[in-house]
Design a protein around this motif. Sequence first.
Motif, mmCIF file in Angstrom:
data_model
loop_
_atom_site.group_PDB
_atom_site.id
_atom_site.type_symbol
_atom_site.label_atom_id
_atom_site.label_comp_id
_atom_site.label_asym_id
_atom_site.label_seq_id
_atom_site.Cartn_x
_atom_site.Cartn_y
_atom_site.Cartn_z
ATOM 1 N N SER A 1 -1.343 -5.983 -3.478
ATOM 2 C CA SER A 1 -2.376 -4.958 -3.282
ATOM 3 C C SER A 1 -2.209 -3.775 -4.238
ATOM 4 N N LEU A 2 -1.032 -3.642 -4.838
ATOM 5 C CA LEU A 2 -0.848 -2.550 -5.806
ATOM 6 C C LEU A 2 -1.850 -2.685 -6.956
ATOM 7 N N TYR A 3 -2.176 -3.939 -7.296
ATOM 8 C CA TYR A 3 -3.073 -4.193 -8.427
ATOM 9 C C TYR A 3 -4.489 -3.687 -8.163
ATOM 10 N N THR A 4 -4.826 -3.494 -6.883
ATOM 11 C CA THR A 4 -6.186 -3.024 -6.572
ATOM 12 C C THR A 4 -6.164 -1.589 -6.031
ATOM 13 N N PHE A 5 -5.070 -0.905 -6.252
ATOM 14 C CA PHE A 5 -4.911 0.448 -5.698
ATOM 15 C C PHE A 5 -5.701 1.496 -6.491
ATOM 16 N N ARG A 6 -5.882 1.261 -7.799
ATOM 17 C CA ARG A 6 -6.527 2.263 -8.636
ATOM 18 C C ARG A 6 -7.947 2.611 -8.154
ATOM 19 N N PRO A 7 -8.810 1.589 -7.904
ATOM 20 C CA PRO A 7 -10.157 1.936 -7.401
ATOM 21 C C PRO A 7 -10.108 2.717 -6.086
ATOM 22 N N VAL A 8 -9.125 2.384 -5.240
ATOM 23 C CA VAL A 8 -8.977 3.098 -3.956
ATOM 24 C C VAL A 8 -8.688 4.572 -4.223
ATOM 25 N N LEU A 9 -7.825 4.819 -5.189
ATOM 26 C CA LEU A 9 -7.472 6.199 -5.555
ATOM 27 C C LEU A 9 -8.667 6.933 -6.145
ATOM 28 N N LEU A 10 -9.368 6.249 -7.084
ATOM 29 C CA LEU A 10 -10.466 6.896 -7.796
ATOM 30 C C LEU A 10 -11.628 7.233 -6.861
ATOM 31 N N LYS A 11 -11.871 6.354 -5.884
ATOM 32 C CA LYS A 11 -12.970 6.592 -4.939
ATOM 33 C C LYS A 11 -12.612 7.664 -3.912
ATOM 34 N N GLY A 12 -11.327 7.892 -3.728
ATOM 35 C CA GLY A 12 -10.903 8.858 -2.717
ATOM 36 C C GLY A 12 -10.653 8.201 -1.362
ATOM 37 N N ASP A 13 -10.733 6.861 -1.323
ATOM 38 C CA ASP A 13 -10.536 6.151 -0.049
ATOM 39 C C ASP A 13 -9.107 6.281 0.486
ATOM 40 N N PHE A 14 -8.204 6.655 -0.370
ATOM 41 C CA PHE A 14 -6.802 6.759 0.061
ATOM 42 C C PHE A 14 -6.627 7.848 1.116
ATOM 43 N N ASP A 15 -7.529 8.842 1.092
ATOM 44 C CA ASP A 15 -7.484 9.913 2.108
ATOM 45 C C ASP A 15 -7.526 9.327 3.513
ATOM 46 N N LEU A 16 -8.442 8.328 3.674
ATOM 47 C CA LEU A 16 -8.638 7.720 4.998
ATOM 48 C C LEU A 16 -7.382 6.965 5.432
ATOM 49 N N ASP A 17 -6.727 6.343 4.457
ATOM 50 C CA ASP A 17 -5.501 5.593 4.787
ATOM 51 C C ASP A 17 -4.375 6.523 5.213
ATOM 52 N N LEU A 18 -4.357 7.710 4.624
ATOM 53 C CA LEU A 18 -3.285 8.659 4.965
ATOM 54 C C LEU A 18 -3.420 9.180 6.400
ATOM 55 N N LEU A 19 -4.647 9.097 6.919
ATOM 56 C CA LEU A 19 -4.872 9.566 8.295
ATOM 57 C C LEU A 19 -4.412 8.549 9.338
#
Lengths: 264, 263
Positions: free
Chosen positions: B84-102
Motif C-alpha cells: 500500500s505504500l506504492y499508492t500512498f502518494r495520491p492519498v497524501l495529495l488529496k488530503g485523505d490521510f487526514d481522515l485516516d489519522l482520525l
Amino acid sequence: MVKYIRIAINTLQEYFVYRVNFFFGRLQVFIFFVMFFSLWSAVSAGRSSLGVYSIPQIYSYFVVGYIIKAFVFTTRTADIGGDIQNGNFSTLLIKPISTLKYYFSRDIIDKLFNLFFMFWEFILILLLFKPELAMPSLFNFIAFILFLFLSIISFFFYSLVISFIAFWSEDAWSSRFLFGVVFITIFSGQYIPLDFLPPVIGKILDYTPYPYMFYYPLKVWLGQIDQNMIYLRLLNGSLICIFFYFLSQFMWLKGKQKYQSYGN
Amino acid sequence: MVTNSFIKVWVIMAKNSLQNKLLSPSSSIIFILGKLFNYAFSVLIIYSIFNQVSTIKNFTSPQAIIITLTFSLIDSIIQFLFRSLYTFRPVLLKGDFDLDLLKPLPSFFRPLLSGPDFLNVPMIFLQIIALIYFLIKFSLVPSVGNLFLFLLIGTNGIILAFSLHLAIASFSILTTEIDSLVMIYRSLGRAAIVPTDIYNNFFRIILSYVIPITVIFTLPAKAVLNILTPGGITYSFAFTILFLLLSLYFWKYSLKHYSSASS
C-alpha cells in the motif's frame, strides 16, 4: 510546429516542479548501473575473459549500455495508457493538435532532459570506476549509431503499441509491466549479455524485437558481429521498426473507434 | 485486545484488496505472468553467470541459487505486506490521510498495511516449493535449528523492511515525493539477488549499513545455508532494533510537520 515546441517547454517545466522526484528517478537509474557494474566486476575479478568477452568488453557492455538506456528507454509514451483510462485523453482529442505529435513532443524533451543528466552521470561513472573500455572501429561506430537510431524509433512505436492496449483492457499498467518493463529489461540483455543464456533461449529471442533495442547495438560496438551480419541485423532492425510503426497506426485508428470516455 | 481489533481491520482491508484484484482478472493474470518471468529469469541469470565461473568469492553455484530463491521469497512477502505504500502518494495529495489519522488505528496503518497485494500470493507458494525443491536437489537441506534460525532472521528482516518502508512514508509526508524513492529501494534490494558479500567494499557498506538490504535478504539466506556467523546474528538484531527506533522517531517527526494538502 510552434504549439508542439510549447508542449515540449511545458513538459520541461513539469520536471522543474517535481525536481526531487526527477532527481530520485535518475538516482535509481544510476544505482541500477552501480549494482550491475559491481556484480560483473566481482564476477570478472582475477579473470582475463568471460565467455566471448574480454574484461574491457564486459565493462563496456554495461557502461555503453548506460548510454543506450538513456537514449532508447526514456519515454513519456507510458503516460498514454493512464490518460486513456482516467479520461484525460478526451481533453487531448478535442484540442486542435495531433495527439501522437503531442506525445512525441513530450518524448523528445524527456529524452533530451535525461540525456543532459546522463552526460554528467557518465562522467561520474568514468571518474568513480575508471573502467577500461573497448572502443569500436570507425565502421562499427557508424553502424552503432545507425542501430541506436533504429532502437530509439523501434522502442517509441513499441511503447505506443503497449499503451494503446489500454483501449481494449481494463488496466493500463499490467501490460506496461509485462511488455514494457519485464520483457524489455530481461530479453533486451540489460541484466546479462544474451549469449550467456542457454543457446535455445538466445535463438528464440532472435525472433523477437528485444535484442535489437539493446543487445545488438552493443555487440556492434564491441566488434562481435561481422560486417555482413551487421547489414542483415540492420535490415531486420528496420523491418521491426516498420512493423511497429504500422501496428501502432493500426491500433491507434481502431482504438480511437473503441475509446469510451469516462472519468472526470 | 488492541491487537485483535487491529488484525480484524487488516483482514477487512485485505478482503477489499483481494476483491479489487478479482475485479480485473485478466490484468491480475498479466501481472502474475510478469512476476513469474522475472522470477524464472532471475534464477536463470544466476545459473548462467555461474556457468562462466565456478565460484564468486567462495560462493558456489548451488549456494548462489538458494540465495536468489530466498531473496525472491522474502521480496514477495514484503511486497505482499507493504504494497500500500506504492499508492500512498495520491492519498497524501488529496488530503485523505487526514481522515485516516482520525481513526483508532496506528498512524502508519494506512500507508503501509492497508492494501496487501494478493498478486504475490501465488508467487509465494511457488517460491516456497521451488526453494524446498532446490534445497533437496543440491543436498543443502537445513537442520531444524537452521530452519528455526532462518524463520527468526527472516522475520527480523521483514521487520527491518517495515522500518525502511516507514522511513520512506515519513519522507513522503515531508516532500510528497515517494514513487522514485520506493524504486530506489527496489533497485538497491535487487542487489541482493546475489550474496551481498561479493560486492566491492563501498557498495557492500551501503548495502550493509546505510540501506540494510543485507539484513533483509542475504542473512536469512545464509541461515538456510548454515553459513551465518554469530556476529551476523547479533548484527541482524541490533541493526533492526536501531533502524526500527529511528524510523519510528522519523515517522513521529514527519507527522508533526504534516499539513493537509487539501486544506
